[in-house]
Motif scaffolding. Structure first.
Motif, PDB file in Angstrom:
ATOM      1  N   MET A 230      10.757   1.189  -7.719  1.00  0.00           N
ATOM      2  CA  MET A 230       9.651   0.774  -6.870  1.00  0.00           C
ATOM      3  C   MET A 230       8.424   0.503  -7.729  1.00  0.00           C
ATOM      4  O   MET A 230       8.113   1.243  -8.649  1.00  0.00           O
ATOM      5  N   ALA A 231       7.719  -0.564  -7.417  1.00  0.00           N
ATOM      6  CA  ALA A 231       6.520  -0.934  -8.157  1.00  0.00           C
ATOM      7  C   ALA A 231       5.398   0.055  -7.857  1.00  0.00           C
ATOM      8  O   ALA A 231       5.389   0.715  -6.811  1.00  0.00           O
ATOM      9  N   ALA A 232       4.453   0.137  -8.778  1.00  0.00           N
ATOM     10  CA  ALA A 232       3.283   0.993  -8.571  1.00  0.00           C
ATOM     11  C   ALA A 232       2.502   0.479  -7.364  1.00  0.00           C
ATOM     12  O   ALA A 232       2.461  -0.726  -7.110  1.00  0.00           O
ATOM     13  N   PRO A 233       1.886   1.379  -6.598  1.00  0.00           N
ATOM     14  CA  PRO A 233       1.120   0.942  -5.428  1.00  0.00           C
ATOM     15  C   PRO A 233      -0.034   0.012  -5.826  1.00  0.00           C
ATOM     16  O   PRO A 233      -0.624   0.155  -6.899  1.00  0.00           O
ATOM     17  N   GLU A 234      -0.328  -0.932  -4.942  1.00  0.00           N
ATOM     18  CA  GLU A 234      -1.489  -1.789  -5.150  1.00  0.00           C
ATOM     19  C   GLU A 234      -2.751  -0.965  -4.933  1.00  0.00           C
ATOM     20  O   GLU A 234      -2.818  -0.153  -4.006  1.00  0.00           O
ATOM     21  N   GLN A 235      -3.737  -1.168  -5.756  1.00  0.00           N
ATOM     22  CA  GLN A 235      -5.025  -0.488  -5.635  1.00  0.00           C
ATOM     23  C   GLN A 235      -5.940  -1.356  -4.772  1.00  0.00           C
ATOM     24  O   GLN A 235      -6.342  -2.440  -5.198  1.00  0.00           O
ATOM     25  N   VAL A 236      -6.250  -0.895  -3.565  1.00  0.00           N
ATOM     26  CA  VAL A 236      -7.036  -1.736  -2.667  1.00  0.00           C
ATOM     27  C   VAL A 236      -8.452  -1.959  -3.181  1.00  0.00           C
ATOM     28  O   VAL A 236      -9.086  -2.943  -2.818  1.00  0.00           O
ATOM     29  N   GLY A 237      -8.922  -1.081  -4.054  1.00  0.00           N
ATOM     30  CA  GLY A 237     -10.226  -1.297  -4.671  1.00  0.00           C
ATOM     31  C   GLY A 237     -10.229  -2.515  -5.574  1.00  0.00           C
ATOM     32  O   GLY A 237     -11.291  -3.073  -5.870  1.00  0.00           O
ATOM     33  N   ALA A 238      -9.051  -2.985  -5.993  1.00  0.00           N
ATOM     34  CA  ALA A 238      -8.942  -4.167  -6.848  1.00  0.00           C
ATOM     35  C   ALA A 238      -8.721  -5.449  -6.039  1.00  0.00           C
ATOM     36  O   ALA A 238      -8.686  -6.534  -6.621  1.00  0.00           O
ATOM     37  N   TYR A 239      -8.551  -5.328  -4.719  1.00  0.00           N
ATOM     38  CA  TYR A 239      -8.420  -6.529  -3.897  1.00  0.00           C
ATOM     39  C   TYR A 239      -9.725  -7.320  -3.971  1.00  0.00           C
ATOM     40  O   TYR A 239     -10.806  -6.750  -4.149  1.00  0.00           O
ATOM     41  N   PRO A 240      -9.661  -8.633  -3.778  1.00  0.00           N
ATOM     42  CA  PRO A 240     -10.846  -9.473  -3.956  1.00  0.00           C
ATOM     43  C   PRO A 240     -11.791  -9.478  -2.753  1.00  0.00           C
ATOM     44  O   PRO A 240     -11.442  -9.070  -1.658  1.00  0.00           O
ATOM     45  N   ARG A 241     -12.982  -9.953  -3.016  1.00  0.00           N
ATOM     46  CA  ARG A 241     -13.972 -10.236  -1.984  1.00  0.00           C
ATOM     47  C   ARG A 241     -14.629 -11.531  -2.371  1.00  0.00           C
ATOM     48  O   ARG A 241     -15.229 -11.568  -3.433  1.00  0.00           O
ATOM     49  N   PRO A 242     -14.517 -12.639  -1.632  1.00  0.00           N
ATOM     50  CA  PRO A 242     -13.867 -12.732  -0.338  1.00  0.00           C
ATOM     51  C   PRO A 242     -12.371 -12.434  -0.413  1.00  0.00           C
ATOM     52  O   PRO A 242     -11.770 -12.495  -1.480  1.00  0.00           O
ATOM     53  N   PRO A 243     -11.783 -12.107   0.734  1.00  0.00           N
ATOM     54  CA  PRO A 243     -10.380 -11.703   0.770  1.00  0.00           C
ATOM     55  C   PRO A 243      -9.420 -12.810   0.344  1.00  0.00           C
ATOM     56  O   PRO A 243      -9.752 -13.993   0.397  1.00  0.00           O
ATOM     57  N   ALA A 244      -8.230 -12.388  -0.039  1.00  0.00           N
ATOM     58  CA  ALA A 244      -7.145 -13.313  -0.378  1.00  0.00           C
ATOM     59  C   ALA A 244      -6.146 -13.335   0.774  1.00  0.00           C
ATOM     60  O   ALA A 244      -6.002 -12.356   1.515  1.00  0.00           O
ATOM     61  N   LEU A 245      -5.451 -14.449   0.912  1.00  0.00           N
ATOM     62  CA  LEU A 245      -4.401 -14.611   1.903  1.00  0.00           C
ATOM     63  C   LEU A 245      -3.100 -14.795   1.142  1.00  0.00           C
ATOM     64  O   LEU A 245      -2.958 -15.720   0.347  1.00  0.00           O
TER      65      LEU A 245
ATOM     66  N   TYR B  86     -10.700  -1.232  12.451  1.00  0.00           N
ATOM     67  CA  TYR B  86      -9.914  -1.865  11.402  1.00  0.00           C
ATOM     68  C   TYR B  86      -8.438  -1.973  11.759  1.00  0.00           C
ATOM     69  O   TYR B  86      -7.894  -1.138  12.458  1.00  0.00           O
ATOM     70  N   GLY B  87      -7.784  -3.018  11.231  1.00  0.00           N
ATOM     71  CA  GLY B  87      -6.377  -3.260  11.524  1.00  0.00           C
ATOM     72  C   GLY B  87      -5.476  -3.179  10.312  1.00  0.00           C
ATOM     73  O   GLY B  87      -4.394  -3.757  10.315  1.00  0.00           O
ATOM     74  N   GLY B  88      -5.907  -2.468   9.264  1.00  0.00           N
ATOM     75  CA  GLY B  88      -5.106  -2.380   8.051  1.00  0.00           C
ATOM     76  C   GLY B  88      -3.879  -1.502   8.204  1.00  0.00           C
ATOM     77  O   GLY B  88      -3.841  -0.594   9.032  1.00  0.00           O
ATOM     78  N   TRP B  89      -2.864  -1.823   7.390  1.00  0.00           N
ATOM     79  CA  TRP B  89      -1.581  -1.120   7.396  1.00  0.00           C
ATOM     80  C   TRP B  89      -1.461  -0.290   6.124  1.00  0.00           C
ATOM     81  O   TRP B  89      -1.369  -0.846   5.026  1.00  0.00           O
ATOM     82  N   ILE B  90      -1.426   1.029   6.252  1.00  0.00           N
ATOM     83  CA  ILE B  90      -1.295   1.912   5.093  1.00  0.00           C
ATOM     84  C   ILE B  90       0.172   2.317   4.947  1.00  0.00           C
ATOM     85  O   ILE B  90       0.775   2.853   5.879  1.00  0.00           O
ATOM     86  N   THR B  91       0.726   2.044   3.764  1.00  0.00           N
ATOM     87  CA  THR B  91       2.088   2.444   3.416  1.00  0.00           C
ATOM     88  C   THR B  91       2.051   3.005   1.996  1.00  0.00           C
ATOM     89  O   THR B  91       1.003   3.033   1.351  1.00  0.00           O
ATOM     90  N   SER B  92       3.220   3.373   1.499  1.00  0.00           N
ATOM     91  CA  SER B  92       3.306   3.868   0.120  1.00  0.00           C
ATOM     92  C   SER B  92       3.035   2.748  -0.884  1.00  0.00           C
ATOM     93  O   SER B  92       2.887   3.020  -2.074  1.00  0.00           O
ATOM     94  N   GLN B  93       2.960   1.512  -0.427  1.00  0.00           N
ATOM     95  CA  GLN B  93       2.740   0.369  -1.321  1.00  0.00           C
ATOM     96  C   GLN B  93       1.270   0.149  -1.670  1.00  0.00           C
ATOM     97  O   GLN B  93       0.961  -0.702  -2.504  1.00  0.00           O
ATOM     98  N   VAL B  94       0.372   0.866  -1.006  1.00  0.00           N
ATOM     99  CA  VAL B  94      -1.063   0.702  -1.270  1.00  0.00           C
ATOM    100  C   VAL B  94      -1.715   2.058  -1.504  1.00  0.00           C
ATOM    101  O   VAL B  94      -1.289   3.074  -0.954  1.00  0.00           O
ATOM    102  N   GLN B  95      -2.741   2.029  -2.327  1.00  0.00           N
ATOM    103  CA  GLN B  95      -3.455   3.258  -2.650  1.00  0.00           C
ATOM    104  C   GLN B  95      -4.945   3.035  -2.440  1.00  0.00           C
ATOM    105  O   GLN B  95      -5.492   2.003  -2.846  1.00  0.00           O
ATOM    106  N   GLY B  96      -5.603   4.002  -1.792  1.00  0.00           N
ATOM    107  CA  GLY B  96      -7.032   3.930  -1.473  1.00  0.00           C
ATOM    108  C   GLY B  96      -7.900   4.389  -2.611  1.00  0.00           C
ATOM    109  O   GLY B  96      -7.439   4.438  -3.741  1.00  0.00           O
ATOM    110  N   PRO B  97      -9.138   4.668  -2.298  1.00  0.00           N
ATOM    111  CA  PRO B  97      -9.675   4.991  -0.976  1.00  0.00           C
ATOM    112  C   PRO B  97      -9.789   3.752  -0.086  1.00  0.00           C
ATOM    113  O   PRO B  97      -9.890   2.633  -0.559  1.00  0.00           O
ATOM    114  N   PHE B  98      -9.755   4.019   1.255  1.00  0.00           N
ATOM    115  CA  PHE B  98      -9.789   2.961   2.244  1.00  0.00           C
ATOM    116  C   PHE B  98     -11.093   2.983   3.018  1.00  0.00           C
ATOM    117  O   PHE B  98     -11.558   4.050   3.423  1.00  0.00           O
ATOM    118  N   LYS B  99     -11.659   1.796   3.268  1.00  0.00           N
ATOM    119  CA  LYS B  99     -12.831   1.692   4.109  1.00  0.00           C
ATOM    120  C   LYS B  99     -12.481   2.227   5.485  1.00  0.00           C
ATOM    121  O   LYS B  99     -11.390   1.982   5.999  1.00  0.00           O
TER     122      LYS B  99
END
Length: 162
Positions: free
Chosen positions: A1-16, A140-153
């Motif tokens: 399994m790949a390392a979880p995505e770090q949501v703090g590294a997601y872009p702003r503006p958001p990516a699709l 908020y409508g975000g989906w938290i799974t083992s694939q993502v790591q916070g902290p979360f807004k």
């Protein structure tokens, strides 16, 4: 399994981002949506929000709801109630549980007519069979799974996140 995505590294503006993960949503004892085709919105400090194509959603369970909201990135969202036994004595309803962007901004044009759900209001949401935890905070409508790591807004322990 790949390392979880770090949501703090997601872009702003958001990516699709397209996804082929199996998405399953149940509401009011019914299968509401199921698809291996979805679009993920990835925004800084938010777990992904999954949008499903219209053909993957049981739209006969959706009734338009009042009101709208505005996202600076995506545009104006319209809401739907999930309704079982509409108009009958046993009617059950989840108010404003689903939303769509009928005419999103150009950057998010691919979302036009696709549907997203609030996991906290559903009986359950699953991503490749893994149960989803809803993003904290009622808006908020975000989906938290083992694939993502916070902290979360939205998490009260991280109220400094903007």
């Amino acid at each position: 399994m790949a390392a979880p995505e770090q949501v703090g590294a997601y872009p702003r503006p958001p990516a699709l981002v397209e996804s082929s993960q199996l998405v399953r949503v149940e509401a009011l004892g019914q299968l509401l949506a199921k698809s291996r085709r979805s679009l993920r919105v990835l925004e800084t400090f938010h777990p992904p929000t999954y949008y499903l194509p219209p053909e993957a959603v049981r739209q006969e369970l959706l009734l338009p709801s009042s009101g709208a909201s505005f996202c600076e990135w995506k545009g104006v969202a319209r809401y739907f109630d999930v309704v079982v036994d509409a108009g009958g004595p046993a009617e059950r309803r989840l108010r404003r549980a689903v939303w769509t962007y009928p005419e999103p901004t150009q950057a998010f044009a691919a979302l036009a007519g696709w549907f997203a759900v609030y996991p906290a209001l559903m009986d359950g949401c699953w991503l490749d069979g893994e149960p989803v935890q809803p993003q904290p905070g009622g808006f908020y409508g975000g989906w938290i799974t083992s694939q993502v790591q916070g902290p979360f807004k939205g998490d009260p322990l991280h109220s400094e996140l903007v």
